[in-house]
Design an enzyme around this catalytic site. Structure first.
Site, mmCIF file in Angstrom:
data_model
loop_
_atom_site.group_PDB
_atom_site.id
_atom_site.type_symbol
_atom_site.label_atom_id
_atom_site.label_comp_id
_atom_site.label_asym_id
_atom_site.label_seq_id
_atom_site.Cartn_x
_atom_site.Cartn_y
_atom_site.Cartn_z
ATOM 1 N N ILE A 61 32.632 -17.838 33.680
ATOM 2 C CA ILE A 61 32.090 -18.885 32.803
ATOM 3 C C ILE A 61 31.600 -18.134 31.565
ATOM 4 C CG2 ILE A 61 29.876 -18.780 34.049
ATOM 5 C CD1 ILE A 61 29.304 -21.635 33.232
ATOM 6 N N SER A 62 31.958 -18.636 30.383
ATOM 7 C CA SER A 62 31.644 -17.917 29.153
ATOM 8 C C SER A 62 30.137 -17.838 28.921
ATOM 9 C CB SER A 62 32.295 -18.615 27.952
ATOM 10 O OG SER A 62 33.685 -18.702 28.141
ATOM 11 N N GLN A 63 29.761 -16.823 28.173
ATOM 12 C CA GLN A 63 28.373 -16.631 27.722
ATOM 13 C C GLN A 63 27.961 -17.869 26.902
ATOM 14 O OE1 GLN A 63 28.655 -13.338 25.154
ATOM 15 N NE2 GLN A 63 26.466 -13.036 24.900
#
Ligand code: SAH
Length: 235
Positions: A61-63
């Site tokens: 999951i992206s930052q």
């Protein structure tokens, strides 16, 4: 629960506002979407850390800052139809859905499709549709898109995306000739044949794997869960 609300508010102030995210609609959407619901149970306490987190299938999951940067760059408005390539957990799709009419989101891993559909349903987010497939082919049936957002990096912007982009539409995608290091590129379709490109800084995303991107890694190799990084100064 209120701990998460406080952590989310802190995340918005410390990770987004301080990094220069200033679109109040994007900040509000990031305040509303519960990132803790999109990460594996055992990582919930880390949901508001300034980093990507593993979600299975060697993906992340992206930052939060990178999600906000991409969605701010996509300039979404409430009537927009969005194509999101690389559903992963569904988090970025949910943030985009808070700012647009509908998000069509494509993911190549069936496990992640099932997980994202489940999370989005539990949160009663009904304006995201998740598809299993290769997003490098786009999704002709709902084109043209006002925005196309990709959370995986490829060697170039897939050719068909330009055609499936509305005039005035925006593509935001990591592009680079190495599998894990890219520039975040924004492409605006100014007219039928005129596209304007700009760079939003250096990033590191998992690879975009598909017919018009990187080949699938062989079974022994990983898709690569390199940490995503965003320059403190960008954009
Ligand atoms: N936006 C996601 C980030 C997921 S990481 C989130 O918020 O959680 C990028 C995702 O892109 C991975 O799940 C990976 O499987 C997916 N992906 C890579 N290449 C793809 C392709 N060609 N089509 C669809 N999904 C792809």
């Amino acid at each position: 629960m209120s701990d998460f609300n406080e952590a989310r508010e802190r995340m918005v102030e410390r990770q987004l506002v301080r990094r220069g995210i200033c679109d109040s609609r994007v900040l509000d959407a990031m305040r509303r979407v519960p990132r803790e619901a999109f990460v594996p149970d055992c990582l919930r306490d880390l949901a508001y850390e300034d980093r990507p987190l593993p979600i299975g299938n060697d993906q992340t999951i992206s930052q939060p800052a990178i999600v906000a940067t991409m969605i701010e760059a996509a300039e979404l408005s409430s009537a927009d139809i969005v194509l999101d390539v690389g559903t992963g957990s569904g988090y970025a799709a949910a943030v985009a859905a808070a700012l647009s009419a509908h998000v069509h989101s494509i993911e190549r891993h069936a496990d992640l499709v099932a997980m994202a559909r489940d999370i989005l349903a539990r949160l009663n987010i009904s304006n995201v549709t998740v598809y299993l497939g290769d997003g490098t082919a786009g999704l002709a049936e709902h084109a043209p898109y006002d925005a196309i957002i990709a959370a995986a990096g490829g060697p170039h912007i897939p050719g068909i995306w330009r055609k499936q982009l509305a005039i005035g539409g925006r593509i935001v995608m990591p592009v680079g000739c190495e599998r894990h290091y890219q520039k975040l590129v924004k492409l605006v379709r100014r007219s039928e044949d005129d596209y304007e490109s700009s760079s939003l800084g250096e990033v590191s995303f998992v690879p975009l794997v598909g017919a018009d991107a990187w080949p699938a890694p062989d079974a022994a190799q990983s898709d690569g869960a390199a940490p995503q990084r965003i320059q403190e100064t960008s954009p």
